[in-house]
Design a protein around this motif. Structure first.
Motif, PDB file in Angstrom:
ATOM      1  N   VAL A1146       0.828  -1.222   0.000  1.00 49.98           N
ATOM      2  CA  VAL A1146       0.000   0.000   0.000  1.00 49.98           C
ATOM      3  C   VAL A1146       0.857   1.266   0.000  1.00 49.98           C
ATOM      4  O   VAL A1146       0.338   2.356  -0.186  1.00 49.98           O
ATOM      5  N   GLN A1147       2.148   1.085   0.209  1.00 47.20           N
ATOM      6  CA  GLN A1147       3.007   2.277   0.137  1.00 47.20           C
ATOM      7  C   GLN A1147       3.702   2.372  -1.222  1.00 47.20           C
ATOM      8  O   GLN A1147       4.502   3.272  -1.458  1.00 47.20           O
ATOM      9  N   THR A1148       3.374   1.408  -2.109  1.00 47.12           N
ATOM     10  CA  THR A1148       4.049   1.365  -3.407  1.00 47.12           C
ATOM     11  C   THR A1148       3.298   2.229  -4.415  1.00 47.12           C
ATOM     12  O   THR A1148       2.061   2.199  -4.452  1.00 47.12           O
ATOM     13  N   ALA A1149       4.044   2.946  -5.229  1.00 48.57           N
ATOM     14  CA  ALA A1149       3.414   3.795  -6.259  1.00 48.57           C
ATOM     15  C   ALA A1149       2.975   2.908  -7.430  1.00 48.57           C
ATOM     16  O   ALA A1149       3.620   2.845  -8.474  1.00 48.57           O
ATOM     17  N   LEU A1150       1.864   2.200  -7.233  1.00 48.27           N
ATOM     18  CA  LEU A1150       1.388   1.283  -8.272  1.00 48.27           C
ATOM     19  C   LEU A1150       0.719   2.079  -9.386  1.00 48.27           C
ATOM     20  O   LEU A1150       0.037   3.075  -9.117  1.00 48.27           O
ATOM     21  N   PRO A1151       0.884   1.635 -10.651  1.00 44.76           N
ATOM     22  CA  PRO A1151       0.201   2.347 -11.746  1.00 44.76           C
ATOM     23  C   PRO A1151      -1.305   2.075 -11.664  1.00 44.76           C
ATOM     24  O   PRO A1151      -1.717   1.003 -11.203  1.00 44.76           O
ATOM     25  N   ALA A1152      -2.094   3.056 -12.112  1.00 43.88           N
ATOM     26  CA  ALA A1152      -3.557   2.879 -12.068  1.00 43.88           C
ATOM     27  C   ALA A1152      -3.939   1.688 -12.934  1.00 43.88           C
ATOM     28  O   ALA A1152      -3.260   1.381 -13.907  1.00 43.88           O
ATOM     29  N   GLY A1153      -5.022   1.034 -12.558  1.00 41.89           N
ATOM     30  CA  GLY A1153      -5.484  -0.121 -13.352  1.00 41.89           C
ATOM     31  C   GLY A1153      -5.642  -1.353 -12.492  1.00 41.89           C
ATOM     32  O   GLY A1153      -6.008  -1.275 -11.322  1.00 41.89           O
ATOM     33  N   SER A1154      -5.327  -2.520 -13.087  1.00 35.16           N
ATOM     34  CA  SER A1154      -5.654  -3.790 -12.427  1.00 35.16           C
ATOM     35  C   SER A1154      -4.965  -3.944 -11.076  1.00 35.16           C
ATOM     36  O   SER A1154      -5.538  -4.488 -10.135  1.00 35.16           O
ATOM     37  N   CYS A1155      -3.700  -3.463 -10.954  1.00 37.27           N
ATOM     38  CA  CYS A1155      -2.969  -3.657  -9.686  1.00 37.27           C
ATOM     39  C   CYS A1155      -3.678  -2.955  -8.537  1.00 37.27           C
ATOM     40  O   CYS A1155      -3.912  -3.535  -7.471  1.00 37.27           O
ATOM     41  N   VAL A1156      -4.012  -1.667  -8.764  1.00 40.78           N
ATOM     42  CA  VAL A1156      -4.670  -0.874  -7.705  1.00 40.78           C
ATOM     43  C   VAL A1156      -6.005  -1.516  -7.345  1.00 40.78           C
ATOM     44  O   VAL A1156      -6.332  -1.707  -6.170  1.00 40.78           O
ATOM     45  N   ASP A1157      -6.747  -1.879  -8.389  1.00 42.33           N
ATOM     46  CA  ASP A1157      -8.080  -2.456  -8.192  1.00 42.33           C
ATOM     47  C   ASP A1157      -7.995  -3.741  -7.361  1.00 42.33           C
ATOM     48  O   ASP A1157      -8.699  -3.918  -6.357  1.00 42.33           O
ATOM     49  N   THR A1158      -7.070  -4.640  -7.757  1.00 38.95           N
ATOM     50  CA  THR A1158      -6.933  -5.925  -7.055  1.00 38.95           C
ATOM     51  C   THR A1158      -6.462  -5.705  -5.618  1.00 38.95           C
ATOM     52  O   THR A1158      -6.927  -6.374  -4.698  1.00 38.95           O
ATOM     53  N   LEU A1159      -5.534  -4.767  -5.441  1.00 35.82           N
ATOM     54  CA  LEU A1159      -5.020  -4.509  -4.088  1.00 35.82           C
ATOM     55  C   LEU A1159      -6.135  -4.003  -3.175  1.00 35.82           C
ATOM     56  O   LEU A1159      -6.275  -4.454  -2.028  1.00 35.82           O
ATOM     57  N   LEU A1160      -6.959  -3.080  -3.684  1.00 42.82           N
ATOM     58  CA  LEU A1160      -8.055  -2.543  -2.849  1.00 42.82           C
ATOM     59  C   LEU A1160      -9.019  -3.661  -2.446  1.00 42.82           C
ATOM     60  O   LEU A1160      -9.451  -3.754  -1.296  1.00 42.82           O
ATOM     61  N   ARG A1161      -9.345  -4.529  -3.408  1.00 45.73           N
ATOM     62  CA  ARG A1161     -10.272  -5.637  -3.098  1.00 45.73           C
ATOM     63  C   ARG A1161      -9.636  -6.595  -2.088  1.00 45.73           C
ATOM     64  O   ARG A1161     -10.292  -7.086  -1.173  1.00 45.73           O
TER      65      ARG A1161
END
Length: 1339
Positions: A1146-1161
């Motif tokens: 959660v401290q990683t600057a992930l690019p918008a898209g599937s990574c952010v979405d999957t991490l939030l879920r």
């Protein structure tokens, strides 16, 4: 004296009667009653007289009555009296007992308790009186002396029952006592005492005495305590079964004092008990409901206790009552699928296996019930049959979109639904074997389902039918009418079903003439049916008959048509008719089949594919079949030696309106001729001895004809140009036009013919150079066409273009050809083989055909061509092919080949792909024969003696070869690195790794190697990276939990992508080189999150187990608490490490898209699971005064310090990215007005979609905090001290930005603004605070 008393009683003189009775002493009175009773005269009259002379109004009368009672009870129990006398005495005493005063009743009751304690009850008759005494006592309101104090009648009765249930009972009287309690009014608590006491008595009784006691107990349960009664009975028999199993494991028990129970005796007793329970449930429906309720609840906690063989048998017996059947089957089906899922989950995780060393398997229990039912449990069989069919129907194979690959019955049943369906079939098969009366019923039901479910796949029913027939062929004869009825519907069934059905019932055709005749009639009709499917079914049926009715002398040399004489009539093995009759019968069938040669291509195709098998099984039909084929090919063969092409292709097609169809599959016809001829030459010539010469000449006639024909066709095909077939590069191959379709059909036929001739010439060539040149010439023709079709197919993706791939070479030939091309080192063959080896195209073609055959095997479980359906032959060919491909791949590296390749895959790559498919296919289809397969690869001759093969060692030997290849790939230069090959190698390694035993040293070595590869190689290819990490995870979970591995990977991702706060520099501590800027997001991130989700799933499963263990209040509390502690520790450690994984992500600057979405879920799921853990502890605090373990406090602290605040920062980061993308889109919109409007709306839709998980995450965090507050109150430990109050809401005020904005305003307009500014800021901060208040109120 007795006479006098009787006389006085008759005179109705009460005073004198009283005097006479009073004059008797205590001893005399007793002796008189005993004498009278033993004589058997007027005992009742005497007792009545004594009672008449002892009125209850006088103290002395009461005492005398008590004396009589005290004397009669031992008298009745002595066993000296006749039963009718006993009944008379007890009846009288019961009547008079109601008149006794309370204190006398109390004394009497105490006397009874003493008698029972002393074990002096012989026949238990006097207990009828005891029940009356207790009943009368219960209604007494007087105070009675008990010990030091006084009690009323009800309490006195309670004390008595308590004393009685705490004392020792004589096992003989347990049944009588249980019966007695039925007549006594009991409170719930007293009933519970009694039930528990009776249940404790089970272990003290002989087995034979248990059923009547159970029956009494069940009748007693009408008053209540149904659950305790059922639970007690089930657990008692469950223990007996377990003990029986253990004794069977150790044949001579060391402890000789433990008397072993004979198995049949135990089973008969269990059967009787089940019958008793069922009969009582018929009278008392509530007991049935309670049984299901109890087992449902138990099954949630401890399935092994709930569904043991005894309870399953009981449920199935009750299920015959239709009212409860649905509930019971639902319960059993749920248990079966849950058990399969649990086993699947356990097998995939070492972490869970360590926590649950023994796992319950309900399928084994149900099959055990089938075995047990052999001991006369007829009441269980109907339930078993119904359950079997219900399982097979509920979980039948699904019909997929197109294609026949639906029936995965040839594969391993992996998913729970398939296992449940398989279990249903096993139940029916085993029940069929064990129970004679129900056999025909099962058979009829299976046949009905094959007919009625024709639209959906019925392979599972046909497999069952086949197994049933094999286990008892004669049962079919008793049900022959049903089989004949099934035959009547054959023409309406799909061809596959017909073939399966006929193959299954084939043994009956040999035994019953009537059935065979009815089948032939049905097939004769079907041949002329208007439906194509019916005609195909008829051909399939006739071919099956031809294969199975052997003509006299088959597989010997003679071909004579024999005159039937007494000496020559031979009975078939099973048959009641002779083989000469078979010949007439077979020739008649062949006549019917010849008519089919003028029908559609599909029907002809079936014939051509079936003739070879008929020949192989029934060699006497050779001349007839060969003549038929000869006359058929002559219709298309042009005999003139110079005419090109040699075959009339235009005769093979038929135009119908605009459409063009294939009428004669010429290539298949030639293929059939080639195989039949080869078989005929091999077999018949070998067998020919001193037989009649004239017959032989006739044979040689058609043999010579065929050879000349094939020779001529070969010669002319090599000379033919594509233009001769009207096919060349300029020809039209589009599927839309008639000409295109015609050309496609021609091309496929010509290519097929070339392939058939290649196989024929190679086989007869005997390594002659000329023949091999012919083979190459044919291949050149094939290849030209193949290239044209590929080119055209590339332009317009035609479906026909793909069909050309179906090769006509047989699998046996492919294995021979590959061995010759790559492994034949014989000096004599070298020159001729050099011809073929010189053509790289031909070598590639040979390997690609092998690849295609394996692919077909993998998808359908069989291959085209002769012996394609013979698993043994296919397996041998597979071993040969694998040996060649393995040698070719490992000895000639791809790099060497690269230079010589034009386009397409290299041979090495094709070999590798073939190996991958073979390893998959063998694990799917030949799981039981993997040891032999690995042995065959290891030893070149393959005929080594079968020793005890160690699969792990052999598999590891193969793995090492591929490891070397993979290391070579990684160490090669960037230009030489072949991503496709690397990817295939990784997949091969992961396929082979399934053969290693996870507990072995080799497995650990392979895992260590994989970790090393991932740590040292900075792979930038995404698919290879995904494959390698998936392999790493799949191995790691079988060794230990992967959470620490995930943490290291998460740290690498964080270091690689940077922090969400751009000012923070992440210290780079690279663990895995495989995580780099190209692979970190999304590939590695998504894999890590996927694996974390699996760990969460396991933790969730464990928490459910914990909850069920927590609600289990059985006697083994110490064992349970130990297990609970182990589980809690496991759960908390897993979650703790996972929190550190998420802390990094959660401290990683992930690019918008599937990574952010999957991490939030994934975060939402984590908080939900943390919440369920907290709920478990809230429950634990309620049930016992357990302190919260320190581990949990640490976990909560970690979540408060390392996760929740970072989650809120991450949410802000996500929203910032999205607002940036929106503002960027807005700017674009301003520049290009209308054009970009659509683009902006899509960006907005995307942002909305991607921010959707944020509210869910916030909600799950708040739920978690809410339950933490509950737990803090319950446990008196302040867990909320670790939680910071959250500030992230639908809107936020960034304080620093606000200050700078205010300063700007102030500098611009210093006079009027300050007040307004202050008021607005105050207003906004209030708004910012509001949601917090709301939250606190909600809590």
């Amino acid at each position: 004296m007795a006479q006098r008393i009787l006389a006085l009683a008759a005179e109705e003189a009460p005073e004198r009667l009283q005097e006479a009775v009073q004059s008797l002493g205590e001893g005399e009175l007793g002796e008189m009653v005993t004498r009278q009773a033993l004589k058997g005269r007027e005992t009742g009259a005497l007792l009545r007289a004594i009672f008449k002379g002892s009125p209850c109004s006088q103290q002395s009368g009461v005492l005398r009555r008590l004396q009589v009672y005290k004397h009669c009870i031992p008298l009745v129990e002595s066993g000296d009296l006749h039963l009718s006398k006993v009944s008379e005495i007890i009846g009288l005493l019961m009547l008079e007992a109601r008149q006794l005063p309370s204190h006398a009743l109390a004394e009497l009751a105490t006397l009874f308790v003493d008698v029972i304690k002393g074990g002096n009850l012989a026949n238990g008759k006097s207990l009828e009186l005891f029940s009356t005494v207790l009943t009368s006592l219960a209604s007494s309101k007087e105070s009675l002396a008990y010990g030091q104090g006084e009690l009323n009648g009800e309490e006195f009765k309670k004390q008595l029952i308590n004393t009685l249930c705490s004392s020792k009972w004589d096992p003989q009287c347990a049944i009588h006592l249980a019966n007695m309690f039925r007549d006594v009014p009991l409170s719930g608590e007293e009933l519970q005492f009694v039930v528990e006491k009776v249940l404790r008595m089970f272990s003290k009784l002989d087995l034979q005495e248990i059923p009547p006691l159970v029956y009494q107990l069940l009748l007693l349960s009408a008053k209540g305590s149904k659950k305790s009664v059922l639970e007690g009975i089930i657990s008692f028999f469950n223990q007996l079964d377990k003990r029986q199993k253990e004794e069977q494991k150790v044949p001579q028990s060391v402890d000789l004092e433990v008397a072993t129970t004979p198995l049949d005796q135990l089973r008969h007793v269990e059967g009787t008990v089940i019958l008793h329970i069922v009969s009582v449930i018929n009278l008392d429906q509530d007991l049935g409901e309670e049984l299901i309720r109890h087992l449902k609840a138990e099954q949630q906690k401890d399935p092994a206790k709930a569904l043991c063989p005894f309870s399953v048998a009981l449920l199935l017996s009750v299920a015959v009552k239709h009212r409860l059947q649905e509930q019971i089957f639902d319960l059993l089906k749920t248990s079966i699928t849950r058990s399969c899922k649990d086993l699947q989950l356990l097998q995939a995780s070492k972490f869970l296996q360590d926590l649950f060393p023994q796992q319950y398997d309900v399928t084994a229990v149900i099959l055990e019930v089938v075995q047990n039912s052999a001991f006369g449990w007829d009441h269980v069989t109907q339930g078993l049959v119904d359950l079997g069919f219900s399982l097979m129907e509920s979980y039948e194979p699904k019909k997929p979109f197109g294609g026949k690959a639906s029936d995965t019955s040839y594969g391993l049943s992996k998913i729970p639904a398939q296992q449940a369906c398989k279990l249903g079939a096993s139940i029916l098969l085993e029940t069929f074997k064990v129970h004679e009366p129900i056999k025909s019923d099962i058979l009829e039901q299976v046949l009905n389902r094959v007919l009625t479910k024709a639209a959906s796949p019925v392979s599972h029913f046909i497999d069952l039918l086949s197994n049933i027939v094999v286990s008892a062929p004669l049962v079919l004869q008793t049900s022959s009418s049903k089989v004949m009825e099934t035959f009547d519907n054959l023409s309406f069934l799909p061809v596959d079903t017909v073939q399966g059905l006929l193959r299954a019932v084939q043994p009956l055709l040999k035994v019953s003439m009537s059935v065979r005749d009815s089948l032939i009639l049905v097939l004769q009709k079907a041949i002329f049916s208007r439906q194509l499917d019916a005609r195909k079914a008829a051909v399939a049926g006739f071919l099956l008959l031809l294969r199975n009715f052997k003509v006299l002398g088959s597989l010997s040399s003679s071909q004579c048509s024999q005159v039937i004489g007494a000496t020559q009539v031979q009975a078939d093995v099973h048959a009641c008719y002779n083989s000469a009759a078979n010949e007439a019968f077979c020739l008649e069938i062949l006549g019917s089949l010849r008519r089919c040669l003028s029908q559609q291509a599909d029907v002809r195709l079936m014939l051509y594919e079936g003739f070879y098998d008929v020949l192989r099984r029934n060699s006497q039909l050779a001349s007839s079949i060969m003549e038929t084929l000869l006359s058929q090919i002559k219709q298309y063969y042009l005999p003139q030696p110079d005419l090109l092409p040699p075959l009339k292709l235009e005769g093979c097609i038929m135009a119908q309106g605009d459409q063009i169809f294939l009428q004669e599959p010429l290539a298949h016809l030639l293929c059939c001729i080639q195989h039949c001829l080869a078989w005929y030459k091999n077999t018949v010539h070998l067998c020919q001895g001193a037989e009649s010469d004239d017959e032989e000449e006739e044979d040689v006639g058609f043999e010579q004809n065929f050879e000349d024909l094939l020779e001529s066709v070969t010669r002319r095909m090599i000379k033919s140009e594509l233009e001769d077939f009207e096919l060349d590069k300029s020809a039209d191959f589009s599927v839309s036009s008639g000409v295109g379709v015609k050309n496609n059909i021609y091309a496929i036929q010509v290519m097929g013919i070339c392939e058939v001739l290649i196989e024929y010439n190679f086989n007869i060539g005997n390594f002659s150079k000329n023949k091999f040149e012919d083979v190459l010439g044919l291949f050149t023709c094939y290849n030209k066409l193949s290239e044209i079709l590929k080119e055209k197919a590339g332009k317009n993706k035609s479906t026909l273009g793909n069909k050309t791939a179906r090769s006509f070479l047989s699998m046996g030939f492919v294995s021979t050809l590959l061995t010759a091309l790559f492994r034949d080192n014989a000096q004599s063959h070298e020159e001729s083989l050099a011809v073929l080896r010189s053509s790289m195209e031909f070598l590639r073609y040979a390997v690609s055909v092998a690849l295609q055959k394996v692919q077909q095997l993998e998808e359908t479980g069989q291959t085209d061509g002769p012996d394609g359906q013979n698993p043994e032959k296919v397996f041998q060919n597979l071993c040969k092919i694998t040996r060649v491909l393995l040698w070719r791949y490992t000895s000639i590296p791809t790099v060497v080949e690269e230079s010589g390749k034009k386009k397409g895959k290299t041979i090495s790559l094709l070999c590798l792909e073939g190996l991958l498919r073979i390893f998959n296919a063998v694990q799917q289809l030949y799981a039981a024969r993997i040891p032999q397969f690995l042995q065959a690869l290891d030893i070149t001759d393959g005929d080594a003696e079968e020793t005890d093969i160690n699969v792990t060692e052999k598999a590891f030997f193969q793995i090492r070869q591929f490891q070397r290849s993979l290391v070579n790939q990684f160490s090669s230069s960037e230009d030489d690195f072949n991503a496709k090959e690397t990817q295939l190698l990784i997949t091969v390694l992961s396929t082979l790794s399934k053969l290693l035993d996870p507990a072995s040293q080799q497995f650990l070595q392979f895992l260590t190697w994989t970790v090393k590869i991932c740590k040292e190689n900075a792979l930038e290819d995404i698919t290879c990276c995904r494959g390698l990490l998936s392999l790493l995870f799949s191995l790691h979970v079988l060794y230990k939990s992967p959470v620490s591995l995930l943490r290291e990977l998460a740290q690498d991702i964080h270091a690689c992508l940077g922090d969400i706060d751009q000012d923070v520099e992440v210290e780079s501590q690279s663990h895995f080189a495989i995580v780099n800027t190209k692979t970190a997001a999304p590939t590695v991130t998504l894999l890590v999150l996927g694996q974390a989700d699996k760990v969460l799933e396991e933790v969730d499963w464990l928490i459910k187990k914990l909850t069920s263990l927590g609600s289990d209040t059985s006697e083994d509390s110490s064992q349970t608490s130990n297990q609970t502690q182990a589980l809690e520790k496991g759960v908390i450690l897993q979650l703790g490490t996972l929190l550190t994984v998420y802390h990094e992500l959660v401290q990683t600057a992930l690019p918008a898209g599937s990574c952010v979405d999957t991490l939030l879920r994934s975060l939402s799921k984590t908080y939900t699971i943390l919440t369920s853990l907290i709920k478990h502890y809230i429950q634990a605090c309620r049930s016992a005064l357990n302190a919260i373990p320190g581990r949990l406090e640490k976990l909560v602290k970690l979540s408060g310090s390392h996760l929740t605040p970072q989650c809120y920062s991450f949410i802000t980061y996500v929203q910032n990215i999205h607002s940036e993308s929106l503002s960027f889109a807005e700017e674009k919109k301003k520049k290009k007005k209308e054009d970009e409007a659509a683009a902006v709306s899509t960006v907005m839709a995307k942002v909305l979609r991607e921010t959707k998980p944020i509210p869910n995450l916030i909600f799950s965090i708040e739920q978690y905090e809410k339950f933490l507050i509950h737990l803090s109150k319950k446990s008196k430990v302040n867990l909320m001290q670790y939680m910071k109050l959250s500030t992230s809401r639908d809107f936020r005020i960034n304080a620093s930005m606000l200050d700078s904005a205010l300063q700007e305003h102030n500098t611009e307009d210093a006079e009027n603004e300050p007040d307004d500014n202050q008021s607005s800021t105050a207003e906004q901060t209030d708004e910012n605070q509001e949601p917090k208040k709301k939250r606190q109120r909600k809590k």
